[in-house]
Motif scaffolding. Structure first.
Motif, PDB file in Angstrom:
ATOM      1  N   LEU A 209      45.355  43.615  39.751  1.00  0.00           N
ATOM      2  CA  LEU A 209      45.023  43.183  38.388  1.00  0.00           C
ATOM      3  C   LEU A 209      44.719  44.366  37.479  1.00  0.00           C
ATOM      4  CD1 LEU A 209      44.456  40.969  36.342  1.00  0.00           C
ATOM      5  CD2 LEU A 209      42.155  40.762  37.284  1.00  0.00           C
ATOM      6  N   TRP A 210      43.988  45.362  38.005  1.00  0.00           N
ATOM      7  CA  TRP A 210      43.635  46.519  37.173  1.00  0.00           C
ATOM      8  C   TRP A 210      44.823  47.462  37.036  1.00  0.00           C
ATOM      9  CZ3 TRP A 210      40.384  44.208  34.782  1.00  0.00           C
ATOM     10  CH2 TRP A 210      39.324  43.517  35.360  1.00  0.00           C
ATOM     11  N   VAL A 211      45.663  47.487  38.048  1.00  0.00           N
ATOM     12  CA  VAL A 211      46.889  48.281  37.931  1.00  0.00           C
ATOM     13  C   VAL A 211      47.722  47.738  36.771  1.00  0.00           C
ATOM     14  CG1 VAL A 211      49.041  48.948  39.062  1.00  0.00           C
ATOM     15  CG2 VAL A 211      46.906  48.860  40.385  1.00  0.00           C
ATOM     16  N   LEU A 212      47.891  46.422  36.758  1.00  0.00           N
ATOM     17  CA  LEU A 212      48.704  45.805  35.709  1.00  0.00           C
ATOM     18  C   LEU A 212      48.073  46.008  34.333  1.00  0.00           C
ATOM     19  CD1 LEU A 212      49.557  42.443  37.521  1.00  0.00           C
ATOM     20  CD2 LEU A 212      51.109  44.379  37.135  1.00  0.00           C
ATOM     21  N   ARG A 213      46.796  45.685  34.223  1.00  0.00           N
ATOM     22  CA  ARG A 213      46.150  45.692  32.907  1.00  0.00           C
ATOM     23  C   ARG A 213      45.861  47.104  32.400  1.00  0.00           C
ATOM     24  NH1 ARG A 213      43.982  41.189  30.668  1.00  0.00           N
ATOM     25  NH2 ARG A 213      42.444  42.526  29.661  1.00  0.00           N
ATOM     26  N   ASP A 214      45.293  47.939  33.272  1.00  0.00           N
ATOM     27  CA  ASP A 214      44.807  49.246  32.803  1.00  0.00           C
ATOM     28  C   ASP A 214      45.868  50.342  32.926  1.00  0.00           C
ATOM     29  OD1 ASP A 214      42.449  47.996  32.311  1.00  0.00           O
ATOM     30  OD2 ASP A 214      41.354  48.868  33.987  1.00  0.00           O
TER      31      ASP A 214
ATOM     32  N   GLY B 175      48.662  40.505  29.747  1.00  0.00           N
ATOM     33  CA  GLY B 175      48.839  39.051  29.785  1.00  0.00           C
ATOM     34  C   GLY B 175      48.185  38.426  31.000  1.00  0.00           C
ATOM     35  N   THR B 176      48.089  39.157  32.085  1.00  0.00           N
ATOM     36  CA  THR B 176      47.436  38.658  33.299  1.00  0.00           C
ATOM     37  C   THR B 176      45.932  38.802  33.116  1.00  0.00           C
ATOM     38  OG1 THR B 176      49.333  39.415  34.583  1.00  0.00           O
ATOM     39  CG2 THR B 176      47.341  38.887  35.805  1.00  0.00           C
ATOM     40  N   LYS B 177      45.212  37.690  33.281  1.00  0.00           N
ATOM     41  CA  LYS B 177      43.801  37.661  32.883  1.00  0.00           C
ATOM     42  C   LYS B 177      42.833  37.843  34.047  1.00  0.00           C
ATOM     43  CE  LYS B 177      45.000  36.896  28.664  1.00  0.00           C
ATOM     44  NZ  LYS B 177      45.325  38.119  27.928  1.00  0.00           N
ATOM     45  N   PHE B 178      41.683  38.423  33.707  1.00  0.00           N
ATOM     46  CA  PHE B 178      40.560  38.522  34.631  1.00  0.00           C
ATOM     47  C   PHE B 178      39.567  37.426  34.284  1.00  0.00           C
ATOM     48  CE2 PHE B 178      36.158  40.201  35.098  1.00  0.00           C
ATOM     49  CZ  PHE B 178      36.102  40.129  36.477  1.00  0.00           C
ATOM     50  N   ALA B 179      39.173  36.671  35.299  1.00  0.00           N
ATOM     51  CA  ALA B 179      38.108  35.679  35.071  1.00  0.00           C
ATOM     52  C   ALA B 179      37.102  35.778  36.212  1.00  0.00           C
ATOM     53  CB  ALA B 179      38.693  34.288  34.926  1.00  0.00           C
ATOM     54  N   CYS B 180      37.352  35.078  37.315  1.00  0.00           N
ATOM     55  CA  CYS B 180      36.350  35.087  38.394  1.00  0.00           C
ATOM     56  C   CYS B 180      36.340  36.396  39.176  1.00  0.00           C
ATOM     57  CB  CYS B 180      36.586  33.908  39.331  1.00  0.00           C
ATOM     58  SG  CYS B 180      38.083  34.070  40.349  1.00  0.00           S
TER      59      CYS B 180
ATOM     60  N   VAL C 257      39.156  32.471  42.977  1.00  0.00           N
ATOM     61  CA  VAL C 257      38.903  31.031  42.915  1.00  0.00           C
ATOM     62  C   VAL C 257      39.443  30.346  41.655  1.00  0.00           C
ATOM     63  CG1 VAL C 257      36.868  31.123  44.399  1.00  0.00           C
ATOM     64  CG2 VAL C 257      36.586  31.241  41.921  1.00  0.00           C
ATOM     65  N   CYS C 258      39.877  31.098  40.625  1.00  0.00           N
ATOM     66  CA  CYS C 258      40.215  30.428  39.360  1.00  0.00           C
ATOM     67  C   CYS C 258      41.700  30.445  39.004  1.00  0.00           C
ATOM     68  CB  CYS C 258      39.417  31.025  38.214  1.00  0.00           C
ATOM     69  SG  CYS C 258      40.033  32.635  37.652  1.00  0.00           S
ATOM     70  N   GLY C 259      42.446  31.414  39.513  1.00  0.00           N
ATOM     71  CA  GLY C 259      43.879  31.468  39.246  1.00  0.00           C
ATOM     72  C   GLY C 259      44.281  32.126  37.941  1.00  0.00           C
ATOM     73  N   ALA C 260      43.322  32.619  37.153  1.00  0.00           N
ATOM     74  CA  ALA C 260      43.665  33.230  35.859  1.00  0.00           C
ATOM     75  C   ALA C 260      44.552  34.462  36.025  1.00  0.00           C
ATOM     76  CB  ALA C 260      42.396  33.611  35.103  1.00  0.00           C
ATOM     77  N   CYS C 261      44.465  35.106  37.168  1.00  0.00           N
ATOM     78  CA  CYS C 261      45.183  36.377  37.388  1.00  0.00           C
ATOM     79  C   CYS C 261      46.486  36.178  38.156  1.00  0.00           C
ATOM     80  CB  CYS C 261      44.283  37.320  38.181  1.00  0.00           C
ATOM     81  SG  CYS C 261      43.988  36.676  39.857  1.00  0.00           S
TER      82      CYS C 261
ATOM     83  N   PRO D 226      48.296  31.902  31.122  1.00  0.00           N
ATOM     84  CA  PRO D 226      49.251  32.752  31.849  1.00  0.00           C
ATOM     85  C   PRO D 226      49.273  32.447  33.345  1.00  0.00           C
ATOM     86  CG  PRO D 226      48.052  34.042  30.229  1.00  0.00           C
ATOM     87  CD  PRO D 226      47.387  32.693  30.265  1.00  0.00           C
ATOM     88  N   GLY D 227      48.101  32.281  33.913  1.00  0.00           N
ATOM     89  CA  GLY D 227      48.039  31.950  35.339  1.00  0.00           C
ATOM     90  C   GLY D 227      48.635  30.583  35.623  1.00  0.00           C
ATOM     91  N   GLN D 228      48.370  29.635  34.734  1.00  0.00           N
ATOM     92  CA  GLN D 228      48.938  28.286  34.924  1.00  0.00           C
ATOM     93  C   GLN D 228      50.465  28.360  34.918  1.00  0.00           C
ATOM     94  OE1 GLN D 228      46.964  25.708  35.494  1.00  0.00           O
ATOM     95  NE2 GLN D 228      45.041  26.028  34.397  1.00  0.00           N
ATOM     96  N   LEU D 229      51.003  29.091  33.958  1.00  0.00           N
ATOM     97  CA  LEU D 229      52.462  29.187  33.844  1.00  0.00           C
ATOM     98  C   LEU D 229      53.084  29.899  35.051  1.00  0.00           C
ATOM     99  CD1 LEU D 229      52.600  29.858  30.040  1.00  0.00           C
ATOM    100  CD2 LEU D 229      54.015  28.140  31.198  1.00  0.00           C
TER     101      LEU D 229
END
Ligand code: FES
Ligand code: FES
Length: 150
Positions: free
Chosen positions: A22-27, A33-38, A42-46, A102-105
């Protein structure tokens, strides 16, 4: 140096192998577009695709994707299933705040690649790991069915 393919582009990254994808992609790559949440799977945002399967970027270390293919929401439109989902999401006004979408899609896209005509139960099972605080679940299910039929 770790090499992987992200959205069709070969990338060489000089980062510790335990860096979360996740940090590789974002930072490192600027793909926000890939989100950080939990942060704890457990949440699927990423959710992204790794070699075509839905996966959680927050708990996937960079070392685990060496030599693999990663696709993020930024490339959703590059295949027919992704474009159909985008259209059905628009037609159904699916998002509310949008943060989880984004995670849902990406989960929906992985589902339709494996099962082009999912039942309600198939959809519920495949999407059960993607949480939405705004409660858009019914519209998501309708949009997935529309994309499958279109
Ligand atoms: S941020 Fe990865 S599953 Fe929640
Ligand atoms: S649309 Fe707001 S969290 Fe899902």
């Amino acid at each position: 140096m770790i090499t992987l393919t992200v959205n069709g582009v070969d990338r060489q990254l000089d980062l510790p192998g335990d860096t979360p994808l996740l940090w590789v992609l974002r930072d490192a790559l600027g793909l926000t577009g890939t989100k950080f949440a939990c942060g704890v799977s457990v949440c699927g945002a990423c959710t992204v695709h790794i070699d075509g399967l839905a996966a959680r970027a927050c708990v996937t270390p960079l070392s685990e994707v060496a030599g693999k293919t990663v696709v993020t929401i930024e490339a959703l439109h590059e295949d027919e299933i992704g474009r159909k989902l985008q259209q059905s999401w628009l037609d159904g006004n699916v998002p509310q705040c949008g943060y989880c979408q984004p995670g849902q899609l990406m989960s929906a896209s992985a589902l339709l690649r494996q099962n082009p005509n999912p039942s309600d139960a198939d959809i519920d099972k495949a999407m059960s790991g993607n949480l939405c605080r705004c409660g858009t679940y019914t519209r998501i299910r309708t949009a997935i069915k529309q994309a499958a039929k279109s």
